[in-house]
Design a protein around this motif. Structure first.
Motif, short mmCIF file in Angstrom:
data_model
loop_
_atom_site.label_atom_id
_atom_site.label_comp_id
_atom_site.label_asym_id
_atom_site.label_seq_id
_atom_site.Cartn_x
_atom_site.Cartn_y
_atom_site.Cartn_z
N HIS A 72 0.83 -1.21 0.00
CA HIS A 72 0.00 0.00 0.00
C HIS A 72 0.86 1.25 0.00
N ASN A 73 1.91 1.28 0.80
CA ASN A 73 2.78 2.44 0.86
C ASN A 73 3.58 2.61 -0.43
N PHE A 74 3.91 1.51 -1.07
CA PHE A 74 4.53 1.59 -2.39
C PHE A 74 3.62 2.31 -3.37
N THR A 75 2.33 1.99 -3.36
CA THR A 75 1.40 2.65 -4.28
C THR A 75 1.29 4.15 -3.96
N LEU A 76 1.35 4.50 -2.67
CA LEU A 76 1.28 5.92 -2.30
C LEU A 76 2.51 6.67 -2.80
N LEU A 77 3.65 6.02 -2.69
CA LEU A 77 4.90 6.66 -3.12
C LEU A 77 4.84 6.99 -4.60
N HIS A 78 4.38 6.04 -5.42
CA HIS A 78 4.28 6.27 -6.86
C HIS A 78 3.12 7.21 -7.20
N ASP A 79 1.99 7.08 -6.48
CA ASP A 79 0.85 7.97 -6.72
C ASP A 79 1.23 9.43 -6.47
N ASP A 80 1.96 9.67 -5.37
CA ASP A 80 2.36 11.04 -5.04
C ASP A 80 3.23 11.62 -6.15
N LEU A 81 4.10 10.80 -6.71
CA LEU A 81 4.96 11.26 -7.80
C LEU A 81 4.12 11.60 -9.03
N ASP A 83 0.98 12.35 -9.15
CA ASP A 83 0.09 13.48 -8.86
C ASP A 83 0.84 14.77 -8.57
N GLU A 84 2.17 14.68 -8.49
CA GLU A 84 3.01 15.82 -8.12
C GLU A 84 2.59 16.40 -6.77
N ALA A 85 2.24 15.52 -5.84
CA ALA A 85 1.78 15.93 -4.51
C ALA A 85 2.97 16.40 -3.66
N ASP A 86 2.74 17.42 -2.89
CA ASP A 86 3.79 17.98 -2.03
C ASP A 86 3.83 17.34 -0.65
N LYS A 87 2.65 16.91 -0.17
CA LYS A 87 2.57 16.43 1.22
C LYS A 87 1.87 15.08 1.29
N ARG A 89 0.56 12.82 4.72
CA ARG A 89 0.48 12.74 6.18
C ARG A 89 1.19 13.92 6.84
N ASN A 90 0.97 15.10 6.25
CA ASN A 90 1.51 16.36 6.77
C ASN A 90 3.03 16.46 6.68
N LYS A 91 3.66 15.60 5.90
CA LYS A 91 5.11 15.64 5.71
C LYS A 91 5.41 15.70 4.22
N PRO A 92 6.59 16.19 3.86
CA PRO A 92 6.95 16.23 2.43
C PRO A 92 6.95 14.83 1.83
N THR A 93 6.49 14.72 0.59
CA THR A 93 6.48 13.42 -0.09
C THR A 93 7.90 12.99 -0.46
N VAL A 94 8.04 11.72 -0.76
CA VAL A 94 9.38 11.15 -1.03
C VAL A 94 10.08 11.87 -2.17
N HIS A 95 9.37 12.15 -3.26
CA HIS A 95 10.03 12.79 -4.40
C HIS A 95 10.41 14.24 -4.10
N LYS A 96 9.82 14.82 -3.05
CA LYS A 96 10.22 16.16 -2.63
C LYS A 96 11.46 16.10 -1.73
N VAL A 97 11.52 15.10 -0.86
CA VAL A 97 12.68 14.95 0.03
C VAL A 97 13.89 14.48 -0.77
N TRP A 98 13.69 13.54 -1.69
CA TRP A 98 14.75 13.04 -2.55
C TRP A 98 14.51 13.57 -3.98
N ASN A 99 14.10 12.72 -4.87
CA ASN A 99 13.79 13.13 -6.23
C ASN A 99 12.92 12.07 -6.89
N ILE A 229 -9.18 19.29 -6.79
CA ILE A 229 -9.69 20.40 -7.60
C ILE A 229 -8.58 20.98 -8.48
N LEU A 230 -7.40 21.18 -7.90
CA LEU A 230 -6.29 21.76 -8.64
C LEU A 230 -5.84 20.86 -9.79
N CYS A 231 -5.96 19.54 -9.58
CA CYS A 231 -5.53 18.58 -10.61
C CYS A 231 -6.65 18.20 -11.57
N ASN A 232 -7.81 18.81 -11.41
CA ASN A 232 -8.98 18.47 -12.25
C ASN A 232 -9.36 17.00 -12.15
#
Length: 324
Positions: A72-81, A83-87, A89-99, A229-232
């Protein structure tokens, strides 16, 4: 039976003891990071609780349940990338902390580790559990693909949306319940009832998530409000807004959907206003309630004492009325 709180405590303890000591350490640091962010741990909890309905000893369910949580967390990691999500669970996403590359490769490693954990299943159930997990993983990819394709369409209907969230979200919840039931020794009919129960509570869960993305409190939701909303994103709310809007409201919606540059706060405020005018918050709540009721009906069909299912029913109640 163990309580939900005891179950969560065991899951947290087990996750804390997962070993990520292979090299290079930089591959595993993002995995440790996303797992350390916590989360509801609903999916492994459902597996353990379902197993506990039929068996007091659920030690053999723990590692497969952890595998489902790692997946499940693997899917979140890729989904956030994607979706270009910044946060998260109130923390920066993996691709923001790393790349982005780290998010992709560490996510791939998580998928492999999920399979390793699930392969700890006892031999008599191994093929059945692996078959269930594999088709579930494939369905989640199908759901994610539909979600991405919907972003460029304005004609997505409610039935298509519900099929997408069934694949993207509900099938994993159903898989967790059925996995626990099988490993706990449940009759086949009960295992199937728990699977269908999971589909329905999963649909309600995702509808609630989409609802909170618009109408939730950013202090408790754990993500920025209005991201869909921002991502339509073609959510239940937007699909029904396009269907129910009068001419003026539809023109406003189409204006915001077609803007490439805009003030995020202004767009969120304008679209949310239309959703509120159309009473889509109430329509969404009614739909959630219908799926929640179906889920309870499948729990009540189990060949066990109602006392053994009360923890699940209470948990579903919490999911329905959660604010995060």
């Amino acid at each position: 039976m163990n309580s939900f709180e005891e179950t969560l405590q065991r899951i947290d303890n087990e996750i804390a003891h997962l070993k990520f000591d292979r090299q290079p350490g930089s591959l595993y640091d993002p995995i440790k990071y996303i797992l350390s962010l916590g989360g509801k741990r609903i999916r492994p909890a459902l597996a353990l609780l379902a197993g506990n309905i039929y068996n007091n000893n659920i030690d053999h369910v723990v590692l497969p349940a952890l595998g489902l949580e790692v997946f499940h967390n693997f899917t979140l990691l890729h989904d956030d990338l994607m979706d270009e999500a910044d946060k998260r669970r109130n923390k920066p996403t993996v691709h923001k902390v790393w790349n982005a590359n780290a998010a992709i490769l560490s996510g791939d490693a998580m998928l492999i580790q999920a399979y390793q954990l699930i392969c700890s299943t006892k031999s008599e159930h191994l093929k059945e559990i692996l078959d269930l997990f594999s088709i579930t993983a494939l369905e989640i990819c199908e759901g994610q693909q539909l979600d991405m394709e919907f972003e460029s369409r304005l004609d997505v209907n409610e039935a298509e949306y519900l099929e997408m969230i069934k694949l993207k979200t509900a099938v994993l919840i159903a898989c967790c319940l059925k996995t626990g039931a099988i490993l706990g020794g449940a009759p086949k009919e009960d295992a199937e009832n728990l699977y269908v129960c999971g589909i329905n509570i999963g649909l309600a869960f995702q509808l609630k998530d989409d609802y909170l993305d618009v109408f939730g409190d950013p202090q408790t939701f754990g993500k920025n409000i209005g991201g869909d909303i921002l991502c339509n994103k073609k959510t239940f709310l937007l699909i029904n807004a396009l269907k129910l809007a009068d001419q003026e409201q539809k023109e406003q919606l189409l204006y915001w959907l077609n803007q490439d540059t805009f003030d995020p706060a202004e767009k969120i405020s304008a679209v949310k206003k239309i959703f509120t005018e159309l009473q889509l918050d109430k329509l969404s709540e009614t739909k959630m309630k219908a799926y929640y009721t179906k889920a309870l009906q499948h729990i009540q069909a189990l060949y066990v004492s109602p006392k053994k299912t009360k923890i699940l029913e209470d948990l579903f109640d919490q999911l329905m009325y959660r604010q995060s």
